[in-house]
Structures are given as C-alpha cells and as structure tokens.
Scaffold this motif. Structure first.
Motif, short mmCIF file in Angstrom:
data_model
loop_
_atom_site.label_atom_id
_atom_site.label_comp_id
_atom_site.label_asym_id
_atom_site.label_seq_id
_atom_site.Cartn_x
_atom_site.Cartn_y
_atom_site.Cartn_z
N CYS A 37 0.82 -1.22 0.00
CA CYS A 37 0.00 0.00 0.00
C CYS A 37 0.86 1.28 0.00
O CYS A 37 1.71 1.46 0.87
CB CYS A 37 -0.91 -0.04 1.23
N TYR A 39 -0.02 4.24 0.83
CA TYR A 39 -0.30 5.08 2.01
C TYR A 39 0.45 4.52 3.23
O TYR A 39 0.95 5.26 4.06
CB TYR A 39 -1.81 5.15 2.28
N PRO A 61 -6.19 -5.84 4.08
CA PRO A 61 -7.30 -4.90 4.26
C PRO A 61 -8.50 -5.22 3.37
O PRO A 61 -9.56 -4.64 3.53
CB PRO A 61 -6.68 -3.55 3.88
N LYS A 64 -10.34 -7.52 5.77
CA LYS A 64 -10.66 -6.75 6.97
C LYS A 64 -10.84 -7.64 8.22
O LYS A 64 -11.96 -7.89 8.67
CB LYS A 64 -11.92 -5.91 6.74
N LEU A 76 -9.27 0.24 6.94
CA LEU A 76 -8.22 0.64 6.00
C LEU A 76 -6.85 0.56 6.66
O LEU A 76 -6.72 0.75 7.88
CB LEU A 76 -8.44 2.08 5.53
N VAL A 77 -5.84 0.30 5.84
CA VAL A 77 -4.46 0.45 6.29
C VAL A 77 -3.90 1.70 5.62
O VAL A 77 -4.32 2.01 4.50
CB VAL A 77 -3.62 -0.79 5.93
N PRO A 78 -3.01 2.42 6.26
CA PRO A 78 -2.40 2.18 7.57
C PRO A 78 -3.34 2.57 8.72
O PRO A 78 -4.10 3.52 8.63
CB PRO A 78 -1.20 3.14 7.56
N GLU A 94 -5.50 7.61 8.56
CA GLU A 94 -5.20 8.61 7.54
C GLU A 94 -3.69 8.84 7.51
O GLU A 94 -3.11 9.45 8.42
CB GLU A 94 -5.93 9.95 7.77
N SER A 95 -3.07 8.35 6.44
CA SER A 95 -1.61 8.33 6.39
C SER A 95 -0.96 9.70 6.63
O SER A 95 0.02 9.80 7.37
CB SER A 95 -1.14 7.75 5.05
N SER A 259 -12.02 -3.51 -3.43
CA SER A 259 -11.78 -2.73 -2.21
C SER A 259 -12.73 -1.54 -2.13
O SER A 259 -13.35 -1.15 -3.13
CB SER A 259 -10.35 -2.22 -2.22
N GLU A 260 -12.85 -0.97 -0.94
CA GLU A 260 -13.69 0.22 -0.74
C GLU A 260 -13.23 1.33 -1.67
O GLU A 260 -14.02 2.05 -2.27
CB GLU A 260 -13.58 0.70 0.71
N LEU A 261 -11.92 1.45 -1.74
CA LEU A 261 -11.33 2.50 -2.56
C LEU A 261 -11.68 2.31 -4.04
O LEU A 261 -12.14 3.24 -4.71
CB LEU A 261 -9.82 2.42 -2.35
N PRO A 272 -11.82 7.09 -0.07
CA PRO A 272 -11.63 7.07 1.39
C PRO A 272 -10.27 7.62 1.80
O PRO A 272 -9.34 7.54 1.05
CB PRO A 272 -11.72 5.60 1.76
N1 LIG Z 1 -6.82 7.97 2.72
C1 LIG Z 1 -6.30 6.77 3.31
C2 LIG Z 1 -6.30 5.68 2.26
C3 LIG Z 1 -5.89 4.32 2.81
C4 LIG Z 1 -6.29 3.20 1.84
O1 LIG Z 1 -7.14 3.37 0.96
N2 LIG Z 1 -5.67 2.01 2.02
C5 LIG Z 1 -6.03 0.90 1.17
C6 LIG Z 1 -4.84 0.04 0.82
S1 LIG Z 1 -3.74 0.88 -0.23
C7 LIG Z 1 -7.01 0.00 1.93
O2 LIG Z 1 -6.90 -0.18 3.11
N3 LIG Z 1 -7.94 -0.57 1.17
C8 LIG Z 1 -8.94 -1.44 1.68
C9 LIG Z 1 -10.27 -1.09 1.09
O3 LIG Z 1 -10.35 -0.13 0.29
O4 LIG Z 1 -11.24 -1.78 1.43
C10 LIG Z 1 -4.90 7.04 3.85
O5 LIG Z 1 -4.23 7.94 3.34
O6 LIG Z 1 -4.50 6.40 4.83
#
Ligand SMILES: N[C@@H](CCC(=O)N[C@@H](CS)C(=O)NCC(=O)O)C(=O)O
Length: 272
Positions: A37, A39, A61, A64, A76-78, A94-95, A259-261, A272
């Motif tokens: 990831c 982030y 993630p 989950k 979400l990670v991180p 939120e990274s 993924s959610e994203l 997100p």
């Molecule tokens: N805006 C968040 C974005 C974090 C994010 O989208 N992480 C992704 C992995 S790169 C995640 O956890 N995806 C799981 C999902 O979307 O369900 C940040 O900057 O921390």
C-alpha cells in the motif's frame, strides 16, 4: 513483465520483507499495514527515517480482519496504534495525519534526526498546501487513470501529468528533494506514488512517457526529482520486488478490484 498467476494475497518480498522482519517483535507502537500500500509506505518512510521502534503487523485490508475493524471501522491500512499510560489502545488513521503525528511526537532532533515539516511557519504552511494537493488532485487522477477505461482513463492520465507538473513547479530548483537537500513530508507523501510509475507503463502502455527534460525546465526538475526518490534508501528499504505488486494492480487495471477505494472510484464517490 508477466503477471504471476497468484490468486491469493501475496506476501512482501525483497528489501521490504527484510525490513518488516526486523520490526516483527512486540512494541507498544503498532502499525497495522499492507505491504503493497502506498499510504502505508508513507508511514513506513517516517518510521524508518526517524528510526522509531514499532511493531509491523501485516493484515489483508481486503478481508478486513476483526483485529483491524476493532481499531478502524473502515478497515483501511495504515492504522497506527498509539501506546497509552493505562495500557488502552488508541488508534490513528489517515496516512498524512499519522505522518504529521509521528513528526510531532518524535521531534527530538538529537534522537530522531531532522523534523519533516519546516520550522518556519510560512514554509510549513506551504508544505501542507502541497501535501493537500497530492491528496485532492494527484491521488484521484492516479486512480482514474489506472481504473477507468477509454475517455475517463484518458482524463485521469491528463490530470495526473498536469498535476505533477504543478507539484514540480514547487520543488526546490537545486533539490534534489522538495525542500532542498533533506527529505521532508511532501517527499514522504508523494514518494510512494512516484515509486509506482512503472504500474502505468505496465498496465496503461505509458511507455515511460513522463514529464522530463524534453518538456523544458519544469520537466527537467521533475526528472531529477524522480531520480532522487528512486535512489532514496528509505524508499528502497520499504519496497517489495515489482512482480509481487503485479497481481494486485492488475485487478485495479482490469477494473475488478473489490476494495472500498476501488468501488468509490468506480461509483464516482470521494475516495476514502
Ligand atoms: N486515505 C487513506 C487511504 C488508505 C487506503 O485506501 N488504504 C487501502 C490500501 S492501499 C485499503 O486499506 N484498502 C482497503 C479497502 O479499500 O477496502 C490514507 O491515506 O491512509
């Protein structure tokens, strides 16, 4: 590069795997992370640059696990777990927020090296403007280009290239980093995306067609900046072998990532 036939979530390899193994033992400060990831890599860069003791906890993630959802309902990670005096767990997500938090808490320069945001309030504010620019312009364009097809993808490509040129105008002309000699938070925030350039060359046929010296002074500045990011030891130490990213990014490029994203991008919702 042939995409390995991997159906399951692959594991980190190379330098990153070594770095994670070094941080696998119990520590009060814990990072719930996915190795692939960008982030997460931002947070890893800060932890690495400052040599902060922490425990690396790999979670998928996309599945989950409850351990992650209990800390961060969006899964979400991180997700960072901050130690408290009474032993309770305080999560942070939120990274970019996590990176600023770490820079503030681990601020003793004699122990943790240079601060990542400038001391001067004007310069600090300017750095924050461009950090925000990465989140509001560069990241959405990144996903639009990668995930969409046809005209939508072309718009993503256009916006991505144009927004990195705007970011490049702000890079210190002598460099090599955004603020000059030392890496700072804007480098941490954009570095993992720069490091993933090859994803577009691989899946979108971009053929290395990035801003460069042939486009004039700003292109030359960006080209030099990309070399600095790619040669940055902290980036190298937190990156896996390229082949291991392929199946994950292929799902994005094939528009099937669940993924959610990925769903937010496809449905035109804020990411997100
Ligand atoms: N805006 C968040 C974005 C974090 C994010 O989208 N992480 C992704 C992995 S790169 C995640 O956890 N995806 C799981 C999902 O979307 O369900 C940040 O900057 O921390």
């Amino acid at each position: 590069m042939p995409v390995p036939d991997v159906d399951i979530y692959p594991e980190a390899t190379g330098q990153a795997a070594k770095y994670f193994a070094e941080h696998s033992t119990e520590e009060p400060l814990k990072l719930y992370a996915g190795w692939f990831c960008p982030y997460v890599q931002r947070v890893l860069l800060v932890l690495h640059l400052k040599n902060i003791p922490f425990q690396y906890i790999e979670v998928n993630p996309y599945e989950k696990p409850k351990s992650l959802l209990d800390l961060n309902p969006r899964g979400l990670v991180p997700t960072l777990v901050v130690p408290t005096a009474d032993g309770t767990q305080k999560p942070l997500f939120e990274s970019s927020v996590i990176c600023e938090y770490l820079d503030e808490v681990y601020s003793d320069t004699t122990k943790y090296g240079p601060r990542l945001l400038p001391e001067d309030p004007y310069e600090r504010a300017r750095a924050r403007i461009w950090i925000q620019f990465v989140g509001s312009n560069i990241i959405p364009a990144f996903h639009r280009w990668l995930q969409f097809k046809g005209e939508d993808s072309e718009k993503g490509r256009h916006d991505y290239i144009e927004s990195i040129k705007k970011f490049a105008e702000q890079i210190d002309p002598v460099g090599p980093f955004w603020l000059g000699k030392e890496p700072s938070l804007p480098d941490v925030i954009i570095g993992p995306l720069v490091e993933r350039y090859w994803v577009f060359d691989e899946f979108k046929g971009n053929g290395g067609n990035w801003p460069s010296a042939k486009d004039g002074e700003i292109g030359a500045r960006w080209e030099k900046y990309v070399s600095a990011i790619e040669g940055w030891q902290a980036i190298k130490d937190t990156t896996s072998d390229k082949e291991h990213y392929l199946p994950l990014y292929k799902r994005y490029a094939d528009n099937v990532a669940q993924s959610e994203l990925a769903k937010a991008i496809r449905e035109g919702r804020p990411i997100p």
